[in-house]
Motif scaffolding. Structure first.
Motif, PDB file in Angstrom:
ATOM      1  N   LYS A 925       0.830  -1.202   0.000  1.00 50.68           N
ATOM      2  CA  LYS A 925       0.000   0.000   0.000  1.00 50.68           C
ATOM      3  C   LYS A 925       0.870   1.261   0.000  1.00 50.68           C
ATOM      4  N   GLN A 926       1.950   1.226   0.823  1.00 44.87           N
ATOM      5  CA  GLN A 926       2.846   2.383   0.839  1.00 44.87           C
ATOM      6  C   GLN A 926       3.500   2.594  -0.528  1.00 44.87           C
ATOM      7  N   VAL A 927       3.897   1.478  -1.143  1.00 45.27           N
ATOM      8  CA  VAL A 927       4.508   1.592  -2.475  1.00 45.27           C
ATOM      9  C   VAL A 927       3.518   2.180  -3.472  1.00 45.27           C
ATOM     10  N   GLN A 928       2.261   1.754  -3.374  1.00 51.45           N
ATOM     11  CA  GLN A 928       1.243   2.263  -4.296  1.00 51.45           C
ATOM     12  C   GLN A 928       1.025   3.757  -4.099  1.00 51.45           C
ATOM     13  N   GLU A 929       1.007   4.190  -2.818  1.00 55.62           N
ATOM     14  CA  GLU A 929       0.838   5.618  -2.560  1.00 55.62           C
ATOM     15  C   GLU A 929       1.996   6.421  -3.138  1.00 55.62           C
ATOM     16  N   LYS A 930       3.207   5.910  -2.958  1.00 54.35           N
ATOM     17  CA  LYS A 930       4.371   6.616  -3.509  1.00 54.35           C
ATOM     18  C   LYS A 930       4.308   6.657  -5.024  1.00 54.35           C
TER      19      LYS A 930
END
Length: 1017
Positions: A925-930
């Motif tokens: 999820k963090q990767v997707q937000e970035k």
């Protein structure tokens, strides 16, 4: 020798050598301050270039490059210099003729001078690109020729230089709109060479509106019927689209596909034919096809097929666009044009097949097309009015119909192959089309003539007629039978309803006392007849492979096949033949025999598996059957067929491939069923239900349960972590997204602030760095989870392995003890047999001497021994049975422990995986937000870059205006100086007594002087 006299400073009785004269001229070009002297020296060197090419180049090349930059305003000098440079860099043969670069020859002199020009420290390539915009067309012409010569020497290096130049590629594309044809042709040739393998140049050229330029030139030159210029334009268009998905999408979005149908029209009067779903092909009005016309049309068809290659992401969109612009009717007209070359007709058929392949809307449209056309034959006309027929019927007639006698066999073969390809594309993934064609499978009627038989038959009836009347075909027309077999295999492949429909066909007129014979048995009879008569092996092979496709997963077909007892006998005869038997026919017969045994599952079969198995195991032999099939698989003919693409049995330019024996339908079937065939023929007749894997061997059916389920589509490739990481934009790549002009001066009012761009780049770099850290954490967490699960699994596995090993040892001991008891039991049984023999002897003796009391006692003793031996044997058998039960209990307990251990391992691993899955999901999820943040920032950077580019263009226009104003002022000053010099020359001439009339300005000046004198008086 005029050059030597003028520039050599030759004495009255001595002349300079050519090398000295060349050196003197080179020095003049480099050092002279007068333009006239430099021009004369350049023209002199040009005259010496033909005979002293290398000497002139060695001495004058640096000076010529310098003059090219400094004297760019003198067009005559530019023209001469460019001619010399082109001569230096053109590769020549020893006889002095220009070489064809494609033959691999080289010219050391041209290579040397080309490298010198490319290594010029002042970047003379930029000067060449500027000269492409010169107003003098000869300068543009020789500049393009020079660039072409340099590209032949080092195309990659020249392409790099041109890409660096801001307007380099744009200047080349501008040549496509040049008013002078010879300049335009040279520009097209240069762009063809530069776009063959450079994707960057392909994209820039495409976005410089090259598609419209090229199509306009083609239309101006007469379309596909034009000259070689049309071929060059189409070849350049082919290069821009080849292996370049972005250009293909741009071509479709700019309505390029909509312009392709006009290129296919060979007769303007038929330009609108077929738009309403019915095409008209008139073979009576023949149009002359030239070799150039055929070459142009082949390039157009190749472009069409390139846009719809199977597997590309944009293929479906391009197929839809082609259907909407109405490209199928003109392609059909081209394919059915009797006067067109066979290569063009075949490629048109291939193109239609690619357009409708796996596209249901296009397949349905093709199904509704009606064609009014004469039969593709040179037979005498019947005078009957042509009736519109479905397009698929016409195409099938092309594939299996008679060959026109005026067309050579090797040329017409490629038309048959292309027509079969189109039928396969129409039927592929289209069960409705299969059923529609299967419904036309009917026994052929008695025709009054061959022409009538083909003209008034349905598609299925035509195929059946060709299969049954193969003996009437000439040797060159045996491919009719081969392709008829291929088409029928295509219709019934994987569809049991179609196989049922074909099975209903019965031959024989009952009213005449003929016994009806199913089509499948008649085809087998035809194969037997072809083999006995020594016909071409392809006839027997095509018929046998068709029956193989028919019987797979179809037990009712096997039952009908076995109704004729001679069928199986013929297969056995072919398999067991040792001499005079074609090995390919033998292999196909063996494979068919195995399929019959494998799928003989119908309860009403006239010959059960029990009856076939003795023939398989004794008369044929399982090993011999498999060897025959293995030899078929390893044969060069079968491997050649496997290597061909689906439906491709020929090349574009004709030629019958003598190594083609098998079609793609049979090869696909063979590859899919080979392993199950090998396993099935080794099973006994009653092992089908007992063997749990037999259902898999039967293709998913133990009993007859309808159509086989088609295979699933290939899976989506998994993207690894490394590939995912490399697909993102790295911080070092982000500045390269912005154009060079974004770093320009801040004089423009609306210039994008440099700080804002740097802030965006910095923020993008930070986001990318943080994303990299998250990705590394994700990989570390995954690695730890895998290592922990692996250690736990290894420990549990070792314990379970030890238990299993212990149980294996116990089982081995039990088996050894069981073998010992078995041996003892055998010995006891042997002793018991001996006692029985002795007892029989004694009983015989007892009859002779019944009154002997001693013998009676002996008999009683022996009976007692027999009873004791029986008791001992029963005791030992009971003990052995008890020990076996005990061992069985131990084995059962051990298996339960192993199952418990495996379950514990799975539970532990599952818990670990669930824990790690949570961490992984959070990181994802963090990767997707970035990623989303990076996408937004990238969009902002692109917006700023676009603004910077626009402002840079505005600055460039301002600089150009300022330059023009300065040039105008210099020109006015120069004109004023020239007027003063003219006045001085006139005054001097008058002093020498020349009668020179006064100019208007001088007259005004004299009048003013006279008035001043009168005033003084």
């Amino acid at each position: 020798m005029d050059f030597f006299k003028r520039y050599g400073a030759i004495g009255a009785q001595q002349q300079q050598s050519p090398s000295e004269t060349i050196q003197r001229m080179a020095d003049t070009v480099e050092t002279s301050t007068l333009l006239e002297d430099r021009r004369a020296a350049v023209l002199g060197l040009k005259g010496l270039t033909r005979d002293y090419r290398e000497e002139v180049g060695d001495a004058a090349l640096p000076a010529l490059l310098k003059a090219l930059k400094e004297d760019s305003e003198d067009q005559n000098m530019l023209k001469a210099i460019l001619e010399m440079l082109t001569n230096f860099c053109t590769r020549n043969s020893p006889k002095g003729d220009a070489l064809d670069v494609g033959n691999g020859s080289s010219d050391p002199v041209a290579d040397k001078f080309s490298q010198v020009i490319l290594d010029d420290k002042d970047d003379v390539i930029s000067t060449f690109l500027e000269l492409l915009g010169d107003s003098y067309y000869y300068v543009r012409y020789y500049t393009v020729q020079l660039l072409g010569a340099l590209h032949k020497y080092s195309g990659e290096e020249l392409q790099k230089r041109i890409l660096i130049s801001p307007m380099g590629v744009g200047r080349l594309v501008d040549l496509l709109s040049d008013q002078h044809e010879f300049v335009r042709i040279e520009g097209i040739q240069l762009l063809i060479a530069m776009t063959e393998s450079n994707a960057d140049i392909q994209k820039i050229v495409a976005f410089e509106n090259a598609f419209d330029y090229l199509l306009n030139i083609v239309n101006d030159e007469g379309g596909a019927r034009g000259n070689i210029v049309v071929q060059d334009c189409l070849q350049l268009l082919h290069n821009l689209l080849n292996y370049n998905i972005s250009n293909q999408n741009f071509f479709r979005e700019t309505s390029g596909i909509q312009k392709l149908p006009d290129l296919l029209i060979t007769d303007p009067s038929q330009a609108a034919a077929g738009r309403g779903g019915q095409a008209t092909v008139d073979n009576d009005e023949e149009l002359e096809w030239t070799a150039q016309h055929a070459r142009n049309m082949l390039v157009v068809l190749d472009i069409i097929r390139m846009l719809i290659q199977p597997g590309n992401t944009n293929t479906e969109s391009n197929q839809t666009a082609m259907q909407q612009c109405g490209i199928i009717p003109p392609l059909l007209q081209l394919a059915l044009a009797y006067e067109a070359p066979s290569s063009v007709r075949s490629q048109a058929l291939y193109a239609i097949g690619d357009i409708i392949r796996s596209h249901h809307a296009n397949q349905n449209l093709f199904q509704r097309i009606l064609i009014t056309a004469a039969i593709d034959d040179d037979s005498e006309p019947t005078g009957e009015k042509s009736i519109p027929e479905p397009a698929i019927v016409i195409v099938i007639r092309l594939s299996v119909g008679r060959r026109p006698t005026v067309v050579p066999a090797n040329e017409y073969y490629i038309v048959r192959a292309a027509a079969a390809y189109l039928v396969q594309a129409y039927v592929g993934n289209n069960s409705d089309a299969q059923l529609a064609l299967a419904a036309t499978l009917t026994p052929p009627n008695e025709p009054s003539s061959a022409h009538e038989s083909e003209l008034h038959q349905s598609a299925g009836s035509m195929i059946v007629s060709v299969l049954l009347n193969w003996s009437e075909s000439s040797k060159d027309d045996l491919w009719r039978v081969w392709y008829a077999s291929l088409l029928l295999s295509t219709i019934i492949r994987g569809h049991n309803e179609c196989k049922e429909q074909a099975l209903k066909i019965s031959l024989g007129d009952q009213s005449k006392g003929e016994e009806p014979l199913p089509l499948i048995n008649e085809l087998m009879s035809q194969a037997r007849q072809a083999t006995q008569q020594g016909a071409d092996a392809r006839v027997s092979i095509s018929l046998l492979t068709l029956i193989c496709v028919w019987l797979v997963n179809f037990p009712r077909g096997v039952s009908a096949f076995l109704d004729e007892s001679s069928n199986l006998s013929f297969l056995v005869e072919q398999i067991n033949g040792s001499s005079g038997v074609n090995t390919l026919v033998q292999g196909v017969a063996a494979f068919l025999f195995g399929l019959v045994y494998q799928f003989d599952l119908d309860a009403e079969s006239p010959m059960s598996r029990d009856a076939i198995y003795p023939i398989l195991s004794k008369r044929v032999g399982t090993d011999q059957l498999q060897i025959r099939v293995q030899r078929l698989r390893d044969s060069k003919e079968f491997q050649y067929a496997v290597g061909l693409a689906a439906g491709t049995h020929s090349n574009v330019y004709g030629g019958v491939p003598m190594e083609v024996y098998f079609d793609n339908v049979f090869t696909d079937l063979f590859k899919a069923h080979y392993e199950s065939f090998r396993a099935a023929v080794r099973l006994g007749p009653h092992d089908a239900m007992a063997n749990p894997s037999y259902a898999h061997l039967q293709g998913g059916m133990v009993g007859y349960a309808g159509s086989a389920t088609p295979g699933s589509a290939p899976g989506t490739p998994h993207m690894t972590g490394a590939a995912f990481s490399s697909s993102l934009v790295s911080p070092t790549m982000l500045p390269a997204v912005l154009p060079s002009g974004s770093q320009g001066s801040g004089s423009t009012e609306n210039m994008v602030p440099k700080r804002e761009l740097e802030a965006v780049n910095t923020k993008l770099a930070e986001q990318a760095s943080e994303l990299a850290k998250l990705r590394q954490a994700l990989e570390d967490a995954t690695r730890e989870a895998r290592s922990a699960a692996t250690v736990k699994t290894l420990e549990e596995g070792q314990r379970a392995g030890a238990q299993v090993e212990e149980e294996r040892q116990l089982r081995a001991n039990a088996e050894a003890e069981r073998d010992t008891h078995a041996d003892e039991l055998s010995q006891l049984r042997a002793q018991l047999g001996e006692v029985h023999n002795q007892l029989a002897e004694i009983q015989g003796q007892q009859q002779d001497a019944a009154d002997s009391g001693a013998e009676s006692a002996r008999i009683a003793e022996l009976e007692q021994q027999i009873n004791s031996l029986k008791l001992d044997g029963e005791k030992k058998h009971i003990d052995w049975q008890a020990q076996r039960d005990e061992m069985q209990k131990k084995l059962t307990n051990a298996e339960k422990q192993v199952v418990k251990a495996a379950a514990a391992v799975r539970n532990t691993t599952k818990k670990k995986e669930q824990q790690q899955a949570g961490v992984v999901e959070s990181l994802k999820k963090q990767v997707q937000e970035k990623d989303e943040q990076i996408a937004k920032l990238t969009a902002q950077a692109e917006e700023f870059a676009q603004k910077a580019k626009q402002l840079e263009q505005m600055d460039e226009l301002k600089e150009r205006m300022a330059s023009l104003e300065k040039e105008q002022e210099d020109l006015l000053v120069y004109l004023a100086d020239q007027d003063l010099q003219a006045k001085e020359f006139r005054a001097k001439l008058r002093k020498y007594g020349e009668d020179i009339s006064l100019s208007d300005e001088e007259g005004d000046d004299d009048d003013n002087d006279d008035e001043d004198d009168e005033d003084d008086n």
